[in-house]
Design a protein around this motif. Structure first.
Motif, mmCIF file in Angstrom:
data_model
loop_
_atom_site.group_PDB
_atom_site.id
_atom_site.type_symbol
_atom_site.label_atom_id
_atom_site.label_comp_id
_atom_site.label_asym_id
_atom_site.label_seq_id
_atom_site.Cartn_x
_atom_site.Cartn_y
_atom_site.Cartn_z
ATOM 1 N N VAL A 55 0.911 -1.176 0.337
ATOM 2 C CA VAL A 55 -0.111 0.029 -0.328
ATOM 3 C C VAL A 55 0.832 0.992 -0.084
ATOM 4 C CG1 VAL A 55 -1.567 0.747 1.287
ATOM 5 C CG2 VAL A 55 -1.599 -1.519 1.543
ATOM 6 N N PHE A 56 0.931 2.490 -1.183
ATOM 7 C CA PHE A 56 1.215 3.358 -0.830
ATOM 8 C C PHE A 56 0.409 4.441 -0.765
ATOM 9 C CE2 PHE A 56 3.677 0.052 -3.159
ATOM 10 C CZ PHE A 56 4.991 0.531 -3.261
ATOM 11 N N SER A 57 0.938 5.789 -0.116
ATOM 12 C CA SER A 57 0.345 6.602 -0.071
ATOM 13 C C SER A 57 -0.149 7.555 -1.501
ATOM 14 C CB SER A 57 0.691 7.806 1.155
ATOM 15 O OG SER A 57 0.611 9.181 0.415
ATOM 16 N N LYS A 58 -0.922 7.333 -1.965
ATOM 17 C CA LYS A 58 -1.474 8.172 -3.651
ATOM 18 C C LYS A 58 -0.726 9.399 -3.940
ATOM 19 C CE LYS A 58 -4.441 8.507 -7.609
ATOM 20 N NZ LYS A 58 -5.428 8.289 -8.222
ATOM 21 N N LYS A 59 -0.603 10.456 -2.358
ATOM 22 C CA LYS A 59 0.189 12.088 -2.512
ATOM 23 C C LYS A 59 1.152 12.191 -2.668
ATOM 24 C CE LYS A 59 -3.707 14.714 -0.801
ATOM 25 N NZ LYS A 59 -3.869 15.711 -0.165
ATOM 26 N N SER A 60 1.609 11.002 -1.848
ATOM 27 C CA SER A 60 3.377 11.597 -1.155
ATOM 28 C C SER A 60 4.409 9.877 -1.993
ATOM 29 C CB SER A 60 3.699 10.959 -0.107
ATOM 30 O OG SER A 60 3.680 9.589 0.938
ATOM 31 N N LYS A 61 3.638 9.369 -2.530
ATOM 32 C CA LYS A 61 3.791 7.513 -3.241
ATOM 33 C C LYS A 61 5.046 7.018 -2.134
ATOM 34 C CE LYS A 61 2.998 9.431 -7.003
ATOM 35 N NZ LYS A 61 1.443 9.271 -7.204
ATOM 36 N N GLU A 62 4.685 7.026 -1.046
ATOM 37 C CA GLU A 62 5.608 6.492 -0.061
ATOM 38 C C GLU A 62 4.766 5.091 0.401
ATOM 39 O OE1 GLU A 62 6.573 6.863 4.353
ATOM 40 O OE2 GLU A 62 6.064 8.820 3.772
ATOM 41 N N GLN A 63 5.404 4.255 0.580
ATOM 42 C CA GLN A 63 4.784 2.798 1.121
ATOM 43 C C GLN A 63 4.514 3.104 2.769
ATOM 44 O OE1 GLN A 63 7.011 -0.718 -0.033
ATOM 45 N NE2 GLN A 63 5.654 -2.123 1.548
ATOM 46 N N LEU A 64 3.113 2.285 2.575
ATOM 47 C CA LEU A 64 2.729 2.959 4.403
ATOM 48 C C LEU A 64 2.131 1.679 4.744
ATOM 49 C CD1 LEU A 64 -0.644 5.154 3.160
ATOM 50 C CD2 LEU A 64 2.087 5.585 3.437
#
Length: 78
Positions: A55-64
């Protein structure tokens, strides 16, 4: 319905996450979702043998987060 309720209802429709899922030995798929529980149910129906998803943040592209077929999300949001 007051303004805050209206804004929150609209926010729920917004796709918060991008999920990259391994659905078979060699196949990956990518979906956008705002509800991880519904997404897991969707995977169960469409790709019964799915293995894991990140799962990645759509805004930051960081993996959550990362989930497997055995270790699933327990809430809608991270």
């Amino acid at each position: 319905m007051n303004t805050i309720d209206f804004m929150m209802k609209g926010a729920e429709k917004e796709r918060k996450y991008t999920c990259i899922t391994k659905v078979s030995k060699e196949k990956f798929v990518k979906y956008n979702t705002s509800n991880l529980l519904d997404f897991t149910n969707f995977l169960d129906q469409k790709y019964a043998g799915w293995r894991w998803f990140n799962v990645f943040s759509k805004k930051s592209k960081e993996q959550l987060a990362s989930f497997t077929n055995k270790r699933r999300p327990v809430q809608k949001y991270i």
